[in-house]
Enzyme design. Structure first.
Site, short mmCIF file in Angstrom:
data_model
loop_
_atom_site.label_atom_id
_atom_site.label_comp_id
_atom_site.label_asym_id
_atom_site.label_seq_id
_atom_site.Cartn_x
_atom_site.Cartn_y
_atom_site.Cartn_z
N ASN A 88 0.44 -5.98 2.90
CA ASN A 88 -0.54 -6.99 3.27
C ASN A 88 -0.09 -8.33 2.71
OD1 ASN A 88 -2.21 -4.99 4.39
ND2 ASN A 88 -2.99 -4.52 2.36
N ARG B 103 -1.60 -11.21 2.21
CA ARG B 103 -2.75 -12.09 1.95
C ARG B 103 -3.35 -11.76 0.59
NH1 ARG B 103 -4.52 -7.69 5.04
NH2 ARG B 103 -6.06 -6.45 3.89
N GLU C 52 0.85 -1.20 0.00
CA GLU C 52 0.00 0.00 0.00
C GLU C 52 0.88 1.24 0.00
OE1 GLU C 52 -3.58 -1.74 2.89
OE2 GLU C 52 -2.37 -0.06 3.57
C1 MV4 Z 1 -1.19 8.28 7.00
C2 MV4 Z 1 -1.99 9.33 6.50
C3 MV4 Z 1 -1.38 10.55 6.29
N1 MV4 Z 1 -0.06 10.72 6.58
N2 MV4 Z 1 0.11 8.50 7.27
C4 MV4 Z 1 -4.73 5.08 7.39
C5 MV4 Z 1 -4.65 3.60 7.33
C6 MV4 Z 1 -3.26 3.26 7.69
N3 MV4 Z 1 -2.80 2.24 6.79
C7 MV4 Z 1 -2.47 4.51 7.54
N4 MV4 Z 1 -3.41 5.56 7.24
C8 MV4 Z 1 -3.01 6.81 6.98
N5 MV4 Z 1 -1.69 7.06 7.21
C9 MV4 Z 1 0.64 9.69 7.07
N6 MV4 Z 1 1.93 9.90 7.35
C10 MV4 Z 1 -3.34 9.08 6.23
C11 MV4 Z 1 -3.86 7.83 6.48
C12 MV4 Z 1 -5.27 7.70 6.22
C13 MV4 Z 1 -5.75 6.89 5.22
C14 MV4 Z 1 -4.91 6.11 4.43
C15 MV4 Z 1 -5.40 5.32 3.44
C16 MV4 Z 1 -6.78 5.26 3.23
C17 MV4 Z 1 -7.63 6.00 3.99
C18 MV4 Z 1 -7.14 6.81 4.99
C19 MV4 Z 1 -8.02 7.55 5.76
C20 MV4 Z 1 -7.54 8.36 6.74
C21 MV4 Z 1 -6.17 8.41 6.98
#
Ligand code: MV4
Length: 451
Positions: free
Chosen positions: A290, A292, A275
Site C-alpha cells: 500500500n 499511502r 502486507e
Molecule cells: C490470499 C488468502 C489465502 N491464500 N491469498 C484477501 C485480501 C487480499 N489482499 C488477499 N487476500 C487473501 N489472499 C492466498 N494465496 C487469503 C486472503 C484473505 C484475507 C487476507 C487478509 C485479510 C483477510 C482476508 C480474508 C479472506 C481472505
C-alpha cells in the site's frame, strides 16, 4: 520544507494532517464538499475551499477542482490521506505536471504496486518470500487448470487489478477451475477494466500482518514494526494492534528486513506498508504493498513513539530520516478500534444520523482521533468511520483492559455504533489469548441483547 499543504481529504485523517502541519510550521488548506461545510477539517485548517457537491465523485474525487484550489491558495504540496485519490496514479501525475508535490509516490510507482501480479514479481526479485503460483498473468483457463493440478488444491485466482479482497475466487477442485476462471475474468474486466488473473496456492486460515515502512529520498528505508490486522469483516479492518501477539523478535526482524529490501528495490519514498500473510507454520509471504498512509498507522506511532505523518511529510520535502529509526524497539502494546456509525445488530448497516451528543474517553494511554462533535450531522455520502480509539499499555493485557474501559466511557448518542461490538470482541477468550486468524469474525457471535 513546504510552506503550505492542501489536504485532499476529510474526516479524522484531514484533522490528523492539519495537526502535523501545525507542529511543523506548515500552513494547511482544507478542501470541503457542500455536505462538509460544518465539518471540523473545514474549521481547523488555516484556509478552506469548497470543491463541489456532497457526492465524492463531484468533490473529493474531482481532480480539477482540487488542483485549482491548490493553485489559487498557492499550496506547494497535496496530502491525499487514505482512500479517495491516495492511490490514483493519474492524479499523482497531474500534480507533478502542475509542479505541486503529491505526498505519496509518483504515478509509475502507484501503477506498478497497483498491478498485483507485477508487484509480486518485483518483490520476488528483491528476495521477499511470495506465495507459490503463476509467474505473472495466466493466459488461459487450461493453463490455470494444469498449474493447479500440479501444485494441489485449494488454489486462489486473483484479479491483478484487484486487491483488498476484490476479485478473488478460491477453487477446491480441478473440475471448478474453468468456471471460476471465467467468472473471475468477467468480473474483473467489468470492475477494473483489466481482466488479468494470476493463481496462487490458497493459504488456509492465515493471519494478516503488515509492516510499516518509511523511506527518504536518500534511499534510506526503515521498518517501524508490524501490525496485526487479522480481525476483519468483509475485508474491512475493525481492530488492529502492534506488535502482533504471534510475532517473535526474530520473526519481526525477518519480516522487517524483507519489507525494507522490497521497498529499497523500488526506491520507495514516503510512508508505505507491505502486507504479509502469515501461515500456521510461521512462514510469511508478500501479499500487497500500500503506497499511502493507512488508517491504522496510529498503533505504530504509539509503540514507536514516532510521528509517522510528520515523517512522511518530511521525507517528501527531501529531509533525511534519523538513523536511529534503524534500531527501533517497540515499546508496550497498542490497539485501535474503529468506531463506525453502523449497527452491529443489523449486519453493520450504516447509521448516518445526527450526533445528538458525544463524550470522548480519556486518561493515560488513551487517544481519540475523530472529527465528530455534539450536533454534527453525519453526511450520508462517505464512509462510516466516526473515530479511531487507540490505547497504549505496557503490555497486551493492560492495553485490552484499558480499551474496554475507554469503550465503556465512549458515549455517542444518535447513530448506532460499533462500540458494543468491540466490547464483546475484547471480552472474547480467543481474542484475549491472541488466538485468531483472518476468518475469526465469520464465526464470532455478537449478542445485541447483552449490554
Ligand atoms: C490470499 C488468502 C489465502 N491464500 N491469498 C484477501 C485480501 C487480499 N489482499 C488477499 N487476500 C487473501 N489472499 C492466498 N494465496 C487469503 C486472503 C484473505 C484475507 C487476507 C487478509 C485479510 C483477510 C482476508 C480474508 C479472506 C481472505
Amino acid at each position: 520544507m513546504y510552506k503550505k499543504i492542501l489536504i485532499a481529504n476529510r474526516g479524522e485523517i484531514a484533522l490528523r494532517v492539519i495537526r502535523a502541519c501545525r507542529e511543523m510550521g506548515i500552513k494547511s488548506v482544507a478542501v470541503f464538499s457542500e455536505a462538509d461545510e460544518l465539518s471540523l477539517h473545514t474549521k481547523f485548517a488555516d484556509e478552506a475551499v469548497c470543491i463541489g457537491p456532497g457526492p465524492s465523485n463531484l468533490s473529493y474525487l474531482n481532480t480539477q477542482a482540487i488542483l485549482t484550489a491548490a493553485e489559487v491558495t498557492n499550496a506547494d504540496a497535496i496530502h491525499p490521506g487514505y482512500g479517495f485519490l491516495a492511490e490514483n496514479a493519474d492524479f499523482a501525475d497531474m500534480c507533478a505536471n502542475h509542479s505541486i508535490d503529491f505526498i505519496g509516490p509518483d504515478g509509475r510507482m502507484i501503477d506498478s504496486m497497483g498491478d498485483k501480479a507485477s508487484a509480486k514479481e518485483t518483490m520476488k526479485a528483491a528476495g521477499v518470500p511470495v506465495i507459490p503460483g503463476s509467474e505473472g498473468i495466466l493466459s488461459s483457463a487450461e493453463e490455470a487448470r494444469e498449474m493447479a493440478d500440479e501444485m494441489g488444491y485449494p488454489v486462489i485466482l486473483k484479479a491483478t487489478a484487484g486487491g483488498g479482497g476484490r476479485g478473488m475466487r478460491v477453487v477446491y477442485r480441478g473440475e471448478d477451475v474453468a468456471m471460476f476462471y471465467g467468472m473471475a475474468q468477467a468480473e474483473s474486466g467489468t470492475a477494473f477494466g483489466n481482466d488479468g488473473l494470476y493463481l496462487e496456492k490458497y493459504i488456509e486460515n492465515p493471519r494478516h500482518i503488515e509492516v510499516q515502512l518509511l523511506g527518504d529520498s536518500q534511499g534510506n528505508v526503515y521498518s517501524l514494526g508490524e501490525r496485526e490486522c487479522s480481525i476483519q469483516r468483509r475485508h474491512q479492518k475493525l481492530l488492529e494492534e502492534s506488535p502482533s501477539p504471534v510475532v517473535s523478535e526474530a520473526l519481526r526482524r525477518e519480516m522487517g528486513e524483507a519489507a525494507v529490501a522490497g521497498a529499497k528495490r523500488v526506491n520507495y519514498v514516503g510512508a508505505g506498508t507491505i502486507e504479509f500473510l502469515l501461515d500456521k507454520h510461521g512462514k510469511f509471504y508478500f501479499m500487497e504493498m500500500n503506497t499511502r498512509i493507512q488508517v491504522e498507522h496510529t498503533v505504530s506511532e504509539e509503540v514507536t513513539g514516532y510521528d509517522i505523518l510528520k515523517g512522511q511529510i518530511a521525507c517528501h520535502a527531501g529531509e533525511v530520516l534519523p538513523d536511529w529509526l534503524g534500531d527501533m524497539k517497540l515499546r508496550g502494546h497498542s490497539i485501535e478500534c474503529r468506531i463506525n456509525a453502523e449497527d452491529p445488530a443489523k449486519n453493520f448497516r450504516p447509521s448516518p444520523l445526527l450526533i445528538e451528543s458525544v463524550h470522548f474517553p480519556g486518561g493515560r494511554g488513551v487517544r481519540v482521533d475523530s472529527h465528530i462533535y455534539s450536533g454534527y450531522q453525519i453526511p450520508p455520502h462517505y464512509d462510516s468511520m466516526l473515530a479511531k480509539l487507540v490505547v497504549h499499555g505496557h503490555d497486551r493485557e493492560e492495553a485490552i483492559d484499558r480499551m474496554i474501559g475507554a469503550l465503556k466511557e465512549f458515549i455517542i448518542e444518535g447513530p448506532k455504533t460499533t462500540i458494543p461490538f468491540h466490547i464483546q470482541l475484547l471480552e472474547n477468550n480467543k481474542v484475549r489469548k491472541g488466538n485468531f486468524d483472518t476468518h475469526f469474525l465469520e464465526s464470532f457471535k455478537y449478542d445485541p441483547n447483552r449490554e
